[in-house]
Design a protein around this motif. Structure first.
Motif, mmCIF file in Angstrom:
data_model
loop_
_atom_site.group_PDB
_atom_site.id
_atom_site.type_symbol
_atom_site.label_atom_id
_atom_site.label_comp_id
_atom_site.label_asym_id
_atom_site.label_seq_id
_atom_site.Cartn_x
_atom_site.Cartn_y
_atom_site.Cartn_z
ATOM 1 N N THR A 1 19.465 -18.872 -1.586
ATOM 2 C CA THR A 1 19.591 -17.559 -2.223
ATOM 3 C C THR A 1 20.440 -17.668 -3.479
ATOM 4 O O THR A 1 21.473 -18.345 -3.488
ATOM 5 C CB THR A 1 20.238 -16.558 -1.259
ATOM 6 N N GLU B 1 10.639 -21.412 -2.304
ATOM 7 C CA GLU B 1 10.813 -20.120 -1.630
ATOM 8 C C GLU B 1 12.263 -19.650 -1.708
ATOM 9 O O GLU B 1 12.900 -19.319 -0.707
ATOM 10 C CB GLU B 1 10.327 -20.178 -0.177
ATOM 11 N N LEU B 2 12.768 -19.595 -2.941
ATOM 12 C CA LEU B 2 14.120 -19.113 -3.169
ATOM 13 C C LEU B 2 14.135 -17.587 -3.207
ATOM 14 O O LEU B 2 13.133 -16.957 -3.533
ATOM 15 C CB LEU B 2 14.660 -19.661 -4.492
ATOM 16 N N THR B 3 15.274 -17.033 -2.894
ATOM 17 C CA THR B 3 15.492 -15.593 -3.043
ATOM 18 C C THR B 3 16.418 -15.376 -4.231
ATOM 19 O O THR B 3 17.517 -15.931 -4.272
ATOM 20 C CB THR B 3 16.126 -14.997 -1.781
ATOM 21 N N LEU B 4 15.968 -14.583 -5.206
ATOM 22 C CA LEU B 4 16.770 -14.240 -6.380
ATOM 23 C C LEU B 4 16.987 -12.731 -6.378
ATOM 24 O O LEU B 4 16.023 -11.961 -6.373
ATOM 25 C CB LEU B 4 16.053 -14.672 -7.657
ATOM 26 N N LEU C 1 19.401 -21.914 -9.804
ATOM 27 C CA LEU C 1 18.058 -22.087 -9.235
ATOM 28 C C LEU C 1 17.730 -23.561 -9.012
ATOM 29 O O LEU C 1 17.020 -23.902 -8.061
ATOM 30 C CB LEU C 1 17.019 -21.443 -10.150
ATOM 31 N N LEU D 1 11.410 -21.180 -8.093
ATOM 32 C CA LEU D 1 11.528 -19.971 -7.283
ATOM 33 C C LEU D 1 10.381 -19.886 -6.283
ATOM 34 O O LEU D 1 10.571 -19.525 -5.117
ATOM 35 C CB LEU D 1 11.524 -18.748 -8.199
ATOM 36 N N GLY E 1 10.754 -20.523 -12.983
ATOM 37 C CA GLY E 1 10.021 -19.725 -12.003
ATOM 38 C C GLY E 1 9.263 -20.561 -10.997
ATOM 39 O O GLY E 1 9.066 -20.132 -9.851
#
Length: 339
Positions: free
Chosen positions: A251, A274-277, A243, A270, A267
């Motif tokens: 991603t 604007e990360l995708t987990l 992250l 995240l 968090g």
């Protein structure tokens, strides 16, 4: 017939099991090789995996291949074995997401009572639809990687079909799954694959299967603009690294099995980046892709480092637990003698 059985934490034995014949719609397979997985090691060392505890003797193993010895296919046919039997009726199965079926049975699992007995046994009886005839020329010792390779294919594709093509991808953890993820990433067109690990030996193997760069945990120099990260170590630290290192809008795929309970992660990153987990759990149709890729020469042979006869299962499990000297360790369950 002999089988590798765990009865509790630290209590694993090779013991005799009663042989049974196949019923209608079933196939008997003389198991040649079985790959020791991290799940098997948890059952051996801890007596369970997460909340799934060994409550009765459990035959371990779900990475197995062999030759048909009876039932619906000609004797001697070399086969791979899909270890899952999803229910086929739940919402996830109807959406063709059978790998997350809550009612699926999986070889060598204590998730149910009675337990689902596994494949580290000299002869295994299976539903015919779990058996895949192997292509000509694909050796059983290589085909045994089909199950973990399927996990790796599913993990990479959870980033999005075609998403890794031409991209820089980070893989945290160079155990067998992480190494197979590296190989899949190169197969799928990733231009730069960076593997990290605590130990030098798995990083050496990562370079042999296609990593363009390796980083031992603790090094301070990192490349910029990592597009996608795949967490294969199963540690909170690995997830933090993914992250923190992935670019804005990037991603992260979690495929390593994290410990039960809460896992802390950044968090705020995240949200602000604007990360995708997303998670990746087991596989389904990828099993057939894995067999085809292995038959086509996917360069994964360095991942198999040791093979032991079934009688030396305890030695094999202890060695497989030492990642400074071993990666994928196989049990030779029965001699591979074509009919």
């Amino acid at each position: 017939m002999d089988a590798c059985v765990v009865r509790g934490a630290g209590d694993m034995r090779v013991e005799e099991r009663e042989a049974v014949g196949p019923a209608a719609g079933q196939v008997a397979v003389r198991i040649a090789y079985g790959g020791i997985c991290g799940t098997d090691l948890h059952y051996f060392h801890d007596g369970g995996v997460g909340n799934f505890r060994v409550q009765e003797p459990l035959v371990l193993g779900h990475e197995v291949v062999g030759r048909v010895s009876g039932g619906e296919l000609p004797a001697g046919t070399p086969v791979g074995i899909h270890p899952a039997t999803p229910c086929g009726e739940c919402a996830e199965c109807r959406q063709d997401r059978r790998n997350i079926c809550a009612f699926s049975n999986y070889l060598g699992s204590a998730a149910r009572m009675p337990h689902i007995q596994g494949g580290f046994v000299q002869e295994l009886i299976l539903p015919a639809d779990q058996v895949r005839v192997l292509p000509d020329g694909l050796e059983l010792r290589r085909a045994v990687l089909a199950e973990p390779l399927s996990v790796a294919i599913h993990a990479v594709r959870q980033a999005g079909h075609g998403a890794v093509d031409g991209k820089r991808v980070l893989v945290t953890g160079a155990g067998p799954i992480g190494l197979l993820v590296v190989a899949v990433l190169r197969q799928e067109g990733a231009s730069d694959v960076i593997a990290t690990d605590l130990q030098q030996y798995p990083l050496k193997l990562a370079r042999e299967v296609g990593a363009t760069r390796t980083i031992q945990v603790g090094e301070s120099e990192w490349p910029d603009e990592i597009d996608i990260a795949i967490e294969a170590s199963g540690t909170a630290g690995g997830l933090w690294t993914c992250l923190e290192r992935v670019r804005r809008g990037g991603t992260v795929v979690q495929v390593g099995s994290l410990p039960p309970g809460d896992t802390g992660f950044p968090g705020a990153l995240l949200m602000t980046r604007e990360l995708t987990l997303t998670g990746a759990f087991r596989f389904d149709h990828e099993f057939d892709t894995a067999i085809a890729w292995l038959a086509g020469g996917l360069p994964v042979d360095p991942i198999v480092t040791h093979t032991f006869p079934l009688a030396e299962a305890l030695t094999a499990f202890n060695l497989a637990s030492d990642r400074t000297v071993a990666s994928k360790v196989l049990l030779e369950i029965s001699a591979d003698t074509p009919s």
